[in-house]
Design a protein around this motif. Structure first.
Motif, PDB file in Angstrom:
ATOM      1  N   ARG A  14      89.540  36.417  28.681  1.00  0.00           N
ATOM      2  CA  ARG A  14      88.767  35.169  28.667  1.00  0.00           C
ATOM      3  C   ARG A  14      89.244  34.287  29.804  1.00  0.00           C
ATOM      4  NH1 ARG A  14      88.659  30.667  23.757  1.00  0.00           N
ATOM      5  NH2 ARG A  14      87.786  28.954  25.017  1.00  0.00           N
ATOM      6  N   THR A  15      88.310  33.726  30.560  1.00  0.00           N
ATOM      7  CA  THR A  15      88.656  32.803  31.644  1.00  0.00           C
ATOM      8  C   THR A  15      88.863  31.400  31.083  1.00  0.00           C
ATOM      9  OG1 THR A  15      87.405  34.076  33.273  1.00  0.00           O
ATOM     10  CG2 THR A  15      87.875  31.784  33.816  1.00  0.00           C
ATOM     11  N   LEU A  16      89.964  30.761  31.490  1.00  0.00           N
ATOM     12  CA  LEU A  16      90.251  29.380  31.100  1.00  0.00           C
ATOM     13  C   LEU A  16      89.926  28.476  32.285  1.00  0.00           C
ATOM     14  CD1 LEU A  16      93.681  29.928  29.298  1.00  0.00           C
ATOM     15  CD2 LEU A  16      91.365  30.195  28.391  1.00  0.00           C
ATOM     16  N   LEU A  17      89.197  27.415  32.021  1.00  0.00           N
ATOM     17  CA  LEU A  17      88.681  26.583  33.098  1.00  0.00           C
ATOM     18  C   LEU A  17      89.540  25.352  33.351  1.00  0.00           C
ATOM     19  CD1 LEU A  17      84.864  26.713  32.270  1.00  0.00           C
ATOM     20  CD2 LEU A  17      86.151  28.130  33.901  1.00  0.00           C
ATOM     21  N   SER A  18      89.822  25.094  34.628  1.00  0.00           N
ATOM     22  CA  SER A  18      90.459  23.854  35.066  1.00  0.00           C
ATOM     23  C   SER A  18      89.390  22.877  35.538  1.00  0.00           C
ATOM     24  CB  SER A  18      91.441  24.140  36.210  1.00  0.00           C
ATOM     25  OG  SER A  18      92.505  24.952  35.792  1.00  0.00           O
ATOM     26  N   ARG A  19      89.758  21.621  35.669  1.00  0.00           N
ATOM     27  CA  ARG A  19      88.853  20.602  36.191  1.00  0.00           C
ATOM     28  C   ARG A  19      89.122  20.393  37.678  1.00  0.00           C
ATOM     29  NH1 ARG A  19      86.259  17.474  32.265  1.00  0.00           N
ATOM     30  NH2 ARG A  19      85.966  18.847  30.458  1.00  0.00           N
ATOM     31  N   PRO A  20      88.116  19.944  38.446  1.00  0.00           N
ATOM     32  CA  PRO A  20      88.338  19.650  39.869  1.00  0.00           C
ATOM     33  C   PRO A  20      89.385  18.546  40.046  1.00  0.00           C
ATOM     34  CG  PRO A  20      85.994  19.756  39.358  1.00  0.00           C
ATOM     35  CD  PRO A  20      86.710  19.751  38.050  1.00  0.00           C
ATOM     36  N   GLY A  21      90.139  18.633  41.126  1.00  0.00           N
ATOM     37  CA  GLY A  21      91.109  17.591  41.424  1.00  0.00           C
ATOM     38  C   GLY A  21      92.315  18.133  42.150  1.00  0.00           C
TER      39      GLY A  21
END
Length: 363
Positions: A274-281
């Motif tokens: 499963r891919t875990l998503l980060s937020r832009p920044g």
């Protein structure tokens, strides 16, 4: 800063360079003369094995966090990783992977097949605190050895709920410093794995990622969102970094994940990824609210992988490896090797780090 010795090994000159790299890494890690000599011996044997059995390869040498992040044994250790695209070493049965317990010098699973190792690899098995190897026919071999100030004793294990961490760091173009850095920290039953990718390349990128490592060590108990806020303040004045953190509570079996920027993350459980998503920044540059945390269950077969954008987002997990039984650093080494193939060069500083449950026979 993350100093990595990326040593091409094609002939006797490469073996000599590998010995020098191990000697310098041992000094950086603060090993005494006997343990430094052990590191040099292991590097020499692994490099010679590359020349003799694989037709060449590369050695990656650096000082890394201990494989079991526990406060009683938190000094860095010298990690020596040998990777090749050869036929698969003739000194072990094809497709097998072996791990050894540095405290007892026995095979991880008690299997007598470790006796099939050639004399050079037997030396690594005997001298290193831990030694693991994976070989597959036609794809090559990856071996990882770690040498610390003193062998890890069974009493220093984190117990039946122990986890293991490991990683590989490949600087762009064989540079001395990598702009990527990873670490693992522990606060009681809480274990956090972090990977930071400093903006750009070279010393300034390395300074940013190193600042992230040092800042996390100050607050090992914090949840990922709070830790990212702390890192944001610590990285002010640097280029900033993309950062992903995951904190495992070994008592409750819950994993919290958060990230800012383009550090990739995947979690393996139940036979799928499963891919875990980060937020832009960019941590330390952009003042943003802390990203939300993803709360996940941690299973006995779980493997968490964090990687910088030097590794393509669509990388394929290595075939033939059985996480979490395989040493996480070996898993990372095979991932990088198989992703880029024998001819391709890494396109950026490339770091891959993994967190797994410790198999019962190593707990």
């Amino acid at each position: 800063m993350t100093r990595v010795w990326d040593v091409p090994v094609e002939d006797a000159a490469g073996v000599s360079a590998a010995r020098s790299a191990a000697e310098e890494a041992a000094a950086l890690a603060g090993l005494d003369a006997p343990r430094g000599a052990d590191a040099v011996t292991v590097a020499s044997e692994l490099a010679a094995n590359l020349v003799e059995h694989a037709g060449g390869g590369r050695l990656l040498v650096e000082a890394v966090p201990p494989v079991r992040p526990a406060g009683a044994h938190d000094a860095p250790v010298v990690q020596i990783a040998a990777v090749d695209h050869g036929p698969g070493t003739a000194e072990t049965p094809a497709g097998r992977d072996f791990g050894t317990d540095g405290a007892t010098g026995t095979p991880r699973d008690g299997h007598p097949a470790v006796r099939t190792l050639g004399s050079g690899l037997r030396v690594c098995h005997r001298v290193a605190d831990s030694f693991a190897l994976h070989a597959a026919p036609g794809r090559g071999t990856a071996a990882v050895a770690r040498i610390g100030a003193a062998p890890v004793l069974p009493a220093q294990s984190a117990g039946p709920d122990a986890v293991r961490t490991g990683g590989i760091n490949v600087p762009l173009g064989g540079a001395a410093l990598s702009g990527d850095a990873w670490t693992a920290v522990r606060a009681g039953h809480l274990v956090t794995l972090m990977l930071a990718d400093g903006l750009g390349h070279g010393p300034e990128a390395a300074r940013a990622s190193t600042a992230a490592v040092e800042a996390l060590r100050e607050v090992p108990e914090l949840a990922p969102a709070a830790a990212l806020r702390h890192l944001g303040e610590a990285l002010r004045g640097t280029r900033g970094a993309a950062v992903a953190l995951a904190r495992l509570d070994t008592r409750t079996g819950r994993l919290l994940f958060a990230g800012l920027g383009n550090v990739g993350a995947r979690l393996y459980t139940g036979g799928s990824w499963r891919t875990l998503l980060s937020r832009p920044g960019i941590v330390g540059v952009h003042r943003r609210a802390a990203p939300p945390e993803t709360d996940l269950a941690w299973a006995p077969d779980a493997v968490l992988v964090l990687h910088s954008d030097g590794l393509p987002q669509r990388w394929t997990p290595p075939a033939g490896l059985r996480p979490p039984a395989v040493d996480p650093a070996v898993f990372c080494a095979v991932t990088v090797r198989d992703t880029f193939g024998p001819a391709a060069q890494v396109r950026d500083d490339t770091a891959v780090a993994a967190l797994t449950t410790t198999p019962p026979d190593l707990s």
